[in-house]
Design an enzyme around this catalytic site. Sequence first.
Site, short mmCIF file in Angstrom:
data_model
loop_
_atom_site.label_atom_id
_atom_site.label_comp_id
_atom_site.label_asym_id
_atom_site.label_seq_id
_atom_site.Cartn_x
_atom_site.Cartn_y
_atom_site.Cartn_z
CE1 TYR A 131 42.67 -3.16 39.33
CE2 TYR A 131 44.24 -4.64 38.28
CZ TYR A 131 43.96 -3.62 39.18
OH TYR A 131 44.97 -3.04 39.89
CG LEU A 132 42.85 0.72 33.93
CD1 LEU A 132 42.26 0.99 32.56
CD2 LEU A 132 43.10 2.01 34.68
CG ASN A 133 46.36 -1.63 36.51
OD1 ASN A 133 46.07 -0.62 35.87
ND2 ASN A 133 46.85 -1.56 37.72
CE1 TYR A 134 45.45 -8.10 36.22
CE2 TYR A 134 43.12 -8.57 36.43
CZ TYR A 134 44.39 -8.56 36.97
OH TYR A 134 44.60 -8.99 38.23
#
Length: 194
Positions: A131-134
């Site tokens: 997941y990108l936002n991590y």
Amino acid sequence: MSWIQSVMYFAGFPISEYLEVLLKRTQPSRSFFKAKSDNVTQPISQAGLEGLWQRLLEVETSQLILTPYGGRMSEISDSETPFPHRNGSIFAIQYLVTWDDDKETEKHISWMRRVYAYMASHVSKSPRAVYLNYRDLDLGRNHDANTSYAQASIWGLKYFKSNFRRLVHVKTLVDPGNFLRNEQSIPVLPSGQK
């Protein structure tokens, strides 16, 4: 009005204060953390979950966040938005550990990497979706403004799957000077490859 002024205006900052706000950013906490993520496409066995649980109990400040997928979300095409991990994923996992003493950084990062390595056989593959936002910098990072497509695809395909190529083309059109960048940003194509 520039795009930065527009963002600041819509975020509720008067235009005259936008630079001042950007320059006065402060770190709100002295705590540290490391996070990684995975997508799960098949149920994890009981033995696999027990192994994960044992590893989580090794560190008092570890956390596990499970985000369910499916339902209406799985009806949205992979290419309809940049986020492609809707269809075929049962849930996402975020592994997280926090600590307050910077002398414990290597210990906690090593622990996180061991947990992530353990989970490899229980999560998505080819690519191992994240997941990108991590923003997991263990996957790789831009070292300058001219990171190649090949280098950026190491993390870009994990975040965006087949949407990565399309996002590179959009970035090349919208931000050819690569002004908007971070450690794992979308690269721009050299002028001859547009």
